[in-house]
Enzyme design. Structure first.
Site: not given
Lengths: 506, 288
Positions: A58, A87, A123, A150-151, A234, A236, A238, A249, A283-284, A309, A312, A431
């Protein structure tokens, strides 16, 4: 054949968006299995191994298959139109970036039918657990490599397009924020996807070639994988949210009929967030046993992210202040985003406090936190963007009544789904476990009911989108009264080639 | 380079990307099956690689033809240049992951296993007899006793070779800018030869390490970082050498002009990148 060989940014954008929608439903179906199993305590429907495969796949499907391709699809459709380009800069590479993905996800999903089942270690692929995956293991690793290729190629295309393809007069500080946020996102992707590729390559050689990167017996360290993984992981997160900031915005000023408050501070805030994202990864892993100095450094660095943040959120709210607001569906989703993303941001701040995190770590509080930022954050922004630009893409207005209904059902159900998970997590529910103690029963049942409603209500989204593609009230070129930007100067639907002659921007 | 078009060149429908995706997918399915012990895996991998090679000839061939026809204006050229720079940046980050693993092991995880800082209890109760700092194959001595490759033999020579190749490719570039085709090709051939000799030495060193030093990929964390770093570097040198051979042929055919030779510069940048990675390797893997 047109769709297979196309080099047109709009075709490729549509392909990305359709793939993302498909993956959203596949990943969503897995979430439904998870919520069905958790509807009551005790083992109901699936065995624990399969349950863990559900949570693992998932996540991979939603992150790499739904949110990232959706943003890339939006970038493809919009960036050339926004900056006045004919293009994307490298059109054949663009096609390649897309067409790797269907193969990558076919590989990933085919692992369900292999010996030992799909990956079930989460994951994040932590060793040594992930090394116990069966025949699926090398296929998962290679699927991730393909997604990474790809990315990276897609991001190179975005960066080069923005830096080299702007119309005369379109200086960097005149660009729409969506282009800015994507420029920075693409930079993050180019910087971190190769690190993920390196990390999973080490997993592969640890399993099959006898290396000892993540084995203490050979002088390595399983925790090293977590460091390398989160150095990618991390930034990722963002990558999954910065384009959303760009979308919001764009939408808020349109429906507040005021220019965006603090444009340049938005740009600097985005860049600050990107910079900070590289120095907060641990921090993870507060509970993994790091030296105290490390805990403190990563705690303070993480909390600092709240500053840009906050800038924003302040700017979006200030944009709405005293505006002539109307509440069409895109605006509803954008306001929903601001409100609920901020909830997710605050719970993130709670998690950033290292001693408190020892209590929350790996509980449903974390699950609630990142679903607030990813579902009511990233996914809401994608839906807002779809409603906002769909008339420009198709030339038809969507059904406003159904759009609003979709928003309200989604917003109520998504809060019923995820808000109680805060309580469950604070009360200690871990979890990634298919069964739970009876004291968690009530909130889990409520959460599951919210989940089923939210899941079903997304069928409505697909219905509205396809109905709009097939027809509907014709949209004007301007579409929205207050909309600014080059894409609104093009006819609706936008012609196959956007700007063969570059517009001049004053 | 007859005429540079005013409009940005946007190619139309191309089959190469889908061929590339199919080739990649077949390749990784083959490799994954081979890892799982399937005997047909290697054959499938070979088919995938063959498709990828075919695609590369075709795709690059198309680009070269378009370039010679003068389809690309200055802006297209800039896109290629910027694209190549960002690609090299992504490669730098790929190596960063492995250098990161090396630094983490040397500076943190091995000292912790030896009982430093928070590793005191782990050392005392789990690995109290472990006392060898870098180079190490860990407390369990994975892969058995081994010796390391000395820095000042072949590796130092290899450093000299790669640094010289950086000079020769620059001389070739100067010759190209002076429109001297013979010298351009000559210095390119010299660069290719230096790259090839480097690879030969590297292969010799691997054989030596495996047969006489018992230093293998399985020699604990030292063997893992040593072979993965030098191995990926060697792979990139191989790619770089192939790219150099291609541009040597193209230079000989007169594809490049003093002001239009993106392919040459792209390969030269790539070659310098490989060179810089080697300097990092020489310092952190061999010398220190």
């Amino acid at each position: 054949m047109r769709w297979i060989t196309t080099t047109n940014h709009k075709d490729i954008g549509s392909l990305y968006l359709l793939l993302a929608l498909l993956m959203f439903f596949i990943g969503g179906a897995m979430a439904m299995v998870i919520r069905a199993e958790l509807f009551q305590p005790g083992m109901q429907l699936v065995d624990p191994q399969f349950f863990n495969s559900m949570t693992t796949v998932h996540a991979l499907v939603m992150i790499f298959g739904a949110v990232m391709p959706a943003f890339t699809g939006l970038a493809n459709w919009l960036i050339p139109m926004m900056i006045g380009a004919p293009d994307m800069a490298l059109p054949r590479l663009n096609n390649f970036s897309f067409w790797i993905l269907p193969f990558a996800f076919t590989l990933l999903i085919s692992t369900f039918f292999m010996d030992g089942g799909a990956p079930a270690g989460g994951w994040t692929l932590y060793p040594p657990l992930v090394l116990q995956t069966g025949a699926a293991f090398p296929f998962v690793i290679f699927a991730i490599h393909l997604m990474g290729i790809s990315s990276i190629m897609g991001s190179i295309n975005v960066v080069v397009t923005i830096l080299n393809m702007r119309a005369p007069g379109m200086t960097l500080m005149k660009m729409p924020l969506f282009a800015w946020t994507w420029l920075i996102t693409a930079y993050l992707l180019i910087a971190t996807m190769p690190v993920l590729a390196g990390a999973v390559t080490m997993l592969l050689t640890d399993k099959f070639a006898g290396t000892s990167f993540f084995s203490a017996a050979g002088g390595g360290d399983p925790v090293m994988f977590q460091h390398i993984f989160w150095f990618f992981g991390h930034p990722e997160v963002y990558i999954l949210i910065l384009p959303a900031f760009g979308i919001v915005s764009a939408i808020v000023p349109t429906f507040a009929r005021k220019p965006l408050f603090g444009y340049s501070s938005m740009v600097y805030a985005t860049a600050s967030i990107a910079f900070l994202s590289f120095i907060v990864w641990a921090h993870h892993m507060f509970t993994v046993g790091m030296p105290v100095v490390g805990e403190l450094f990563f705690m303070y660095a993480t909390m600092m992210i709240a500053v840009p943040t906050g800038v924003k959120v302040f700017n979006w709210v200030s944009t709405m202040w005293k505006g002539s607001m109307t509440f069409e569906t895109p605006m509803l989703f954008a306001i929903g985003f601001i409100f609920m993303f901020t909830i997710g941001g605050f719970s993130g701040l709670m998690l950033a406090i290292a001693p408190a995190d020892f209590q929350y770590h790996d509980t449903y509080f974390v699950v609630a936190h990142f679903h607030y930022v990813l579902v009511t954050g990233a996914v809401y922004s994608i839906m807002a963007a779809t409603y906002y630009w769909l008339p420009k893409w198709t030339g038809n207005m969507y059904d406003e009544r159904l759009g609003k209904l979709h928003f309200w059902i989604s917003t109520i159900s998504v809060n019923v789904l995820f808000f109680p998970q805060h309580f469950l997590g604070l009360a200690g529910m871990p979890r990634r476990i298919p069964d739970y103690s009876v004291q968690f029963a009530d909130w889990n049942m409520i959460s599951s009911i919210g989940g089923f409603v939210f899941g079903l209500s997304q069928l409505m989204f697909a219905y509205v989108v396809f109905k709009t593609i097939r027809g509907g009230e014709k949209a004007s070129d301007q579409v929205w009264e207050g909309a600014q930007g080059l894409e609104w100067t093009l006819p609706s639907p936008a012609p196959y080639h956007s700007f063969t002659d570059a517009p001049v921007v004053k | 380079m007859a005429h540079a078009s005013d409009h940005y060149y946007v190619p139309h429908g191309s089959y190469w990307p889908i061929i590339a995706s199919v080739g990649l997918t077949i390749g990784v399915v083959g490799a994954a099956s081979a890892f799982n012990g399937s005997s047909t895996g290697y054959a499938v991998l070979a088919v995938g690689l063959a498709i990828i090679f075919y695609m590369m000839f075709g795709w690059f061939g198309t680009v070269i033809r378009e370039s010679l026809k003068g389809e690309y204006n200055e802006q297209v050229d800039r896109s290629f240049r910027q694209g190549m720079m960002w690609f090299i940046f992504s490669e730098v980050m790929f190596f960063a992951a492995f250098f990161g693993a090396l630094f983490y092991a040397r500076m943190l995880s091995v000292p912790w296993l030896l009982g430093e800082d928070s590793g005191a209890a782990t050392h005392e109760f789990l690995w109290s007899s472990f006392n060898e700092a870098w180079p190490t194959n860990g407390p369990a001595g994975v892969g058995g006793e081994f010796q390391t490759v000395g820095a000042w033999g072949i590796p130092a020579l290899n450093t000299l070779l790669l640094l010289s190749s950086g000079v020769t490719i620059t001389l070739s570039h100067w010759a190209l800018k002076a429109n001297d085709r013979a010298k351009t090709v000559l210095w390119l051939v010299a660069t290719v030869l230096l790259g090839a000799v480097f690879l030969g030495f590297q292969a010799y060193e691997y054989i030596h390490a495996y047969h006489e030093l018992n230093l293998t990929l399985e020699s604990g964390i030292y063997g893992s970082t040593f072979f993965m770093l030098t191995g990926f570097h060697g792979f990139h040198v191989t790619l770089g050498t192939i790219m150099l051979i291609v541009i040597t042929i193209r230079a000989a055919k007169g594809h490049f002009t003093p002001d239009n030779h993106f392919a040459f510069e792209g390969v030269a940048w790539y070659w310098h990148f490989v060179d810089v990675v080697w300097l990092g390797l020489f310092i952190f893997v061999y010398v220190l």
